[in-house]
Design an enzyme around this catalytic site. Structure first.
Site, PDB file in Angstrom:
ATOM      1  N   GLU A   1     -22.515 -19.574  34.816  1.00  0.00           N
ATOM      2  CA  GLU A   1     -21.963 -18.237  35.032  1.00  0.00           C
ATOM      3  C   GLU A   1     -20.572 -18.251  35.669  1.00  0.00           C
ATOM      4  OE1 GLU A   1     -25.230 -15.033  35.271  1.00  0.00           O
ATOM      5  OE2 GLU A   1     -25.385 -16.242  37.107  1.00  0.00           O
TER       6      GLU A   1
ATOM      7  N   HIS B   1     -30.643  -8.745  38.154  1.00  0.00           N
ATOM      8  CA  HIS B   1     -30.029 -10.041  38.367  1.00  0.00           C
ATOM      9  C   HIS B   1     -29.650 -10.241  39.842  1.00  0.00           C
ATOM     10  CE1 HIS B   1     -26.848 -13.102  36.706  1.00  0.00           C
ATOM     11  NE2 HIS B   1     -27.265 -13.422  37.905  1.00  0.00           N
TER      12      HIS B   1
ATOM     13  N   HIS C   1     -21.271 -14.790  44.292  1.00  0.00           N
ATOM     14  CA  HIS C   1     -22.324 -14.239  43.431  1.00  0.00           C
ATOM     15  C   HIS C   1     -23.665 -14.690  43.982  1.00  0.00           C
ATOM     16  CE1 HIS C   1     -24.915 -13.238  40.149  1.00  0.00           C
ATOM     17  NE2 HIS C   1     -25.246 -14.510  39.984  1.00  0.00           N
TER      18      HIS C   1
END
Lengths: 248, 248, 248, 248
Positions: free
Chosen positions: C86, C177, C105
């Site tokens: 990612e 997510h 993240h």
């Protein structure tokens, strides 16, 4: 192990003394007690006495802090240290319930809400908590001490009232205070204090999702029996945990 | 590593033995099991057997505590130690599901409420839990054992009933008890046990805010695949964590 | 400090390298990331590159695991190790937002529910979270990837779509997510990731009690400024905490 | 113990200095403060001054970081280090309340929601929190600073407004910020900060189950008195805990 100070404990099996010291530390390690709360065992040779720490934080208790107390709350030895204010919880339950061998009193957090909300009843959500049976009774101290007490079970009369609320159950909640569990041996009382708290968390979460299916009375009895046969599995783990964490 | 005691394990790859010991400790370290719960792996050379600890707390398991058991629950070696009462969970799922290579049974706390509230279904909230698929089935032991059982899967019949509830899924909840997850390898089963608990917490919180959007079946399948390809990232972390905490 | 492997990092200020390694461990220590999640910093000499760990658990990252990546997701060095799937989260946000210097993240648990429940919006409950502003936007991956994706931001296109959802904000939630926060320096991005999680817990609890008063836009801006001036107070604490816990 | 830097503290009893350093670390260890929050004691020889750390994370405070400050917020010594922006919380409460000897300001998480939801009032659920009395007042900074402040009590005027909201109570919540508790000795202020947080958790959980029975005013007063007599039991435990965890 530290030597004992109270001569009234001279004949007690050292294994029980060790378990009682460990029980204090295990209950702290698992978050059942903090600086407050206490655990006792009936004197194995003299059922009219019980063994408990002097007034101090459970996590710091050593064998030298243990003392013998008569069921009416009087320390056995003349030169006894300061006992817990609430030793009457223990003495009066031992008096009312000759089958009881060990007692834990705590303010464990998840249990308390079930004692202060009318209509909420602590009930067994899974098999680990079968000992709760059909639901835990609640002791309302106002019924005996009036509406301006300091909430503490600090007299034989209050201890007797608490014992009446406990009745034949294994656990009694105390409104605005905490809870007390009994055991037919010391490790069982510790197990029950730990899993009463665990069950309260489960039940509180389950109630958010809807109406839980609780154990039937038959499931509660049978699963409690099965767990009793396995209780040393948990005890051995907890004992290792306090050794490892420097708590003993 | 401690030497093994069970001669029936003599030919097993030492790397699997090490992973199985680590799995026990990781599951404890992450709060999936406490003194209770167990993890097994199918015997890599003989699919009619599985490997699991003797009856004890997972955190304390060493290689010397592992034993081989037949799918019907009989220990392979004559001089075997006491096995878990609920070894039938493992044996009967391995029998019913030839694709299954590893199993974790636990009482992890956040999952339990979803098994006791009719109408609540554990569903995947984020991509880490895609393996839950369209929702976890619930095993009701009363359908097989009646309303006064001790809640334990202590016979082949009960294990078979549990396996039927599991069906083709990766996880089955057990009403008033806990849950069981399966894996196509040992590390995957551990991953799933950890993230089933994490998902239950997420879902419970999300349900407080309103009606959650769950993963679609397609998202569940695809994200589970993606995670499988990354599972050693978590395993390596967890292995370091148990080494550091003195758990191995 | 471990030597670096990626020659593309040869000219980077060692203090930034140390902060980036610490950031990985701090985010793990504080529960913002587990085995998954990542943190990056824009290359201080070349704004078309960013620095991030190779694909591994953040808690285990050392300087030797850091690598330079172009904004389009291509590793700078030929012999680069495996990058995060990612990495496009980072590259495309750095491209769309020239003001951004650092990105975290994560799948931090309390934030996720606010991304999956339509109508729930993460808003600043107290002054520590002023950076959230008027409310966090939510990125719906289905709008770009359809209804059967693996939920991962694994292409430049998905990274660009995420950057559009982020817009001028400091945080963007990702449905099913996790979330991504940006900073104008590395320590600020870490601070924001930590207090986004803290705010989500506060907001979730406050919503149980009724309708919370959130910070006004003016209060949000001013308190964020005040906190920025104090951020090293937290950083120094966290750095000491990871040193003490053996995490660095 | 580290030597002190501020000559204005030269005559202070070393036992108080030690307790103040310990208080900083205990509040961190128990999760009442994180990198932010502060604790002070009134100067025992000069009631127009108070003692507090320079601006830094409480967990890292040593005796050398303590400084004396006038009630109006001016550091006593010329060469003083940077003081906390919000020292006016302390100074103005000491001025308005000559009975107050110690103050803790924190952002402890469970308390905050009770300060941001109109109609929610923090009330004592069990005897450990009797000091909360009939319910904690809430300070709304907008009434003094308008709707675009940075939420900080950074002026004498704001400190005075906070002191007015506190009135004769032992605790005041601060909307969108945190809370402040006072004590008639330092250990009592720490006890109250710890159990204010504990009570908020209990109350929040109890409110999920229904309408809790709170302590009566009489029960609150009497149980607070009883706890005051036992407060060193907790202090001794906490002191041991910070020693053991390497925090002192």
């Amino acid at each position: 192990m530290t030597a004992m100070n109270d001569r009234a404990l001279a004949n007690v099996n050292p294994a029980l003394i060790e378990d009682l010291v460990d029980a204090n530390r295990i209950l702290y390690h698992l978050g059942v007690v903090d600086g407050f709360g206490h655990v006792s065992a009936r004197h194995p040779e003299d059922p009219s006495r019980f063994i408990i720490s002097r007034s101090m934080a459970p996590a710091l208790v050593t064998a030298s802090d243990l003392m013998a107390i008569h069921l009416d709350g009087r320390p056995v030895s003349e030169a006894a240290p300061t006992p817990y204010l609430e030793r009457f919880i223990h003495g009066e339950i031992y008096r009312a319930r000759p089958d009881v061998v060990a007692i834990v009193h705590s303010h464990s957090a998840a249990v308390i809400p079930f004692g202060v909300v009318p209509g909420a009843t602590l009930k067994p959500v899974n098999h680990m908590s079968g000992f709760i049976g059909a639901g835990a009774p609640v002791f309302e101290i106002r019924d005996t001490a009036g509406t301006s007490s300091d909430m503490l079970v600090r007299t034989p009369e209050l201890g007797q009232a608490l014992a009446r609320s406990l009745g034949p159950h294994n656990i009694v909640l105390m409104r605005g205070h905490g809870s007390t569990v009994i055991g037919f041996n010391l490790r069982q009382a510790v197990y029950r204090a730990v899993y009463a708290e665990a069950n309260a968390k489960l039940q509180s979460e389950a109630l958010r999702l809807g109406a839980p299916i609780y154990l039937t009375p038959g499931e509660a009895v049978e699963s409690a029996k099965a767990n009793d046969s396995q209780q040393d599995r948990a005890w051995n783990l907890w004992k290792r945990a306090i050794r490892q964490s420097g708590l003993s």
